[in-house]
Enzyme design. Structure first.
Site, short mmCIF file in Angstrom:
data_model
loop_
_atom_site.label_atom_id
_atom_site.label_comp_id
_atom_site.label_asym_id
_atom_site.label_seq_id
_atom_site.Cartn_x
_atom_site.Cartn_y
_atom_site.Cartn_z
N SER A 116 3.84 -5.62 -1.25
CA SER A 116 4.43 -6.86 -1.74
C SER A 116 5.83 -6.60 -2.30
O SER A 116 6.72 -6.19 -1.56
CB SER A 116 3.50 -7.50 -2.78
OG SER A 116 3.91 -8.81 -3.08
N SER A 117 6.05 -6.80 -3.62
CA SER A 117 7.36 -6.49 -4.18
C SER A 117 7.68 -5.01 -4.01
O SER A 117 8.85 -4.62 -3.86
CB SER A 117 7.43 -6.88 -5.66
OG SER A 117 6.39 -6.29 -6.40
N HIS A 127 -2.49 -12.26 1.74
CA HIS A 127 -1.64 -11.30 1.04
C HIS A 127 -2.49 -10.35 0.20
O HIS A 127 -3.39 -10.76 -0.52
CB HIS A 127 -0.67 -12.07 0.13
CG HIS A 127 0.43 -11.22 -0.42
ND1 HIS A 127 1.41 -10.67 0.38
CD2 HIS A 127 0.73 -10.84 -1.70
CE1 HIS A 127 2.26 -9.99 -0.38
NE2 HIS A 127 1.87 -10.08 -1.63
N GLU A 144 -0.84 -15.02 5.58
CA GLU A 144 0.04 -14.85 4.42
C GLU A 144 1.14 -15.90 4.40
O GLU A 144 1.74 -16.21 5.44
CB GLU A 144 0.71 -13.47 4.44
CG GLU A 144 -0.20 -12.30 4.13
CD GLU A 144 0.59 -11.06 3.76
OE1 GLU A 144 1.52 -11.16 2.95
OE2 GLU A 144 0.25 -9.97 4.29
N GLY A 158 3.39 -7.18 -7.38
CA GLY A 158 3.27 -8.01 -8.57
C GLY A 158 4.49 -8.88 -8.81
O GLY A 158 4.74 -9.31 -9.94
N GLY A 159 5.24 -9.16 -7.74
CA GLY A 159 6.37 -10.06 -7.85
C GLY A 159 7.47 -9.56 -8.76
O GLY A 159 8.24 -10.35 -9.30
#
Length: 330
Positions: free
Chosen positions: A169-170, A301, A271, A84-85
């Site tokens: 991701s994050s 992604h 991605e 979620g960045g």
């Protein structure tokens, strides 16, 4: 009279930063993802950091027959760190929940999914610190097992010697920093033993653009969103070459002498972050680290997290299972 506050950063309406510094977070999000109900997995929530009021969710298979460690009576542990960045996301979001259900059922493991503090209210390294706290909480559970002070879901059920950290991701970025922090053997959290790390489309950055970042936008992601996440999550005044974003940036400490447990990096061939993930694995391999990079052509992604029961997701589960078996006795 001064002007009314206006939006200066907008993360798809889910998170908005206003000119006066105030922040809006959408609570009633219309997710276009159904929650999977799998009778083979049960789950419950638990508080792991009372001071910060941070919770985690545990997922437990109802049967141990599908365990990745068939000869062991106890379940291995997966610590799943959502993406979620660094700005959005939660253990209760349908994509994270479904992913954890799939990991628990597919790997025959007890899955622990912590929430962590989000930016911009809590900029990095807050999220990494909370992930460290999660593993320390797990250490407390392991130490409490012999005295009866541990959670009943864990005591006598899980193998604290078989822990794997999976980050999306994050969360993949956070997993990297945990690997560096704990080093090989994870003696800091003994008797918990982290055997390896799985990075799913890790969110790394850098000031110099990669070729894949200059490619076409993805269905759910574009370069503007990635840059916004970095602006909102980095310490004030820092850029994408900060060591928290770029493990091989100009100011990043050398990893040559850092002993790391095995790492598996998985990315989609379409991605925007693909080149950074591949370069990360290549550089660590050149430093003599035990790392494997696997790329799924044509995938974007979050292809596993957002559709964890697909045919391609079955291949990801198999990869992780093989990775666990290869490293269970390191």
């Amino acid at each position: 009279m001064g002007s009314l506050p206006h939006i200066v950063e907008d993360c798809m309406g889910v998170l908005q930063l206003f000119s006066d510094g105030s922040i809006f977070r959408l609570k009633d999000i219309n997710f276009n993802i159904p929650v999977v109900h799998d009778n083979s997995v049960i789950f419950k929530d638990s508080l792991y950091d009372e001071k910060l009021n941070l919770h985690l969710r545990m997922y437990k298979p109802t049967s141990t027959k599908s365990s990745t460690m068939p000869r062991k009576l106890r379940l291995p542990i997966i610590v799943y760190i959502h993406g979620g960045g660094f700005c959005v996301g939660s253990r209760v979001w349908p994509n994270s929940h479904n992913c954890c259900v799939r990991l628990a059922s597919g790997l025959g493991a007890l899955v622990i999914a912590p929430d962590y503090r989000l930016a911009p209210e809590h900029r990095l390294p807050a999220a990494i610190d909370d992930a460290v706290s999660t593993v320390r909480w797990l250490k407390g559970q392991a130490l409490g097992e012999s005295t009866g002070g541990g959670d009943a879901w864990l005591s006598g059920t899980v193998d604290f010697d078989q822990v794997y950290i999976v980050g999306d991701s994050s969360g993949g970025n956070i997993a990297h920093h945990l690997a560096v922090r704990f080093g090989s053997g994870s003696f800091e959290v003994d008797p918990v033993r982290v055997r390896g790390y799985v990075l799913l489309g890790p969110f790394f950055g850098g000031e110099v653009r990669t070729k894949s970042e200059g490619g076409p936008s993805e269905e759910l992601l574009n370069l503007e969103i990635l840059d916004r996440f970095w602006r909102l999550s980095m310490p004030i005044g820092e850029n994408r070459d900060h060591p928290l974003a770029n493990p091989f940036g100009p100011a990043s400490p050398s990893l040559e002498k850092v002993a790391l447990d095995p790492i598996l990096v998985i990315a989609g061939g379409s991605e925007l972050l693909k080149d950074r993930a591949e370069d990360y694995a290549k550089r660590l391999k050149e430093l003599g680290k035990e790392i494997e990079y696997v790329q799924f052509e044509g995938k974007q992604h979050g292809f596993f997290t957002n559709d964890p029961f697909s045919e391609i997701a079955n291949e990801v589960i198999q990869l992780i299972k093989e990775f666990m078996l290869e490293n269970c006795n390191n």
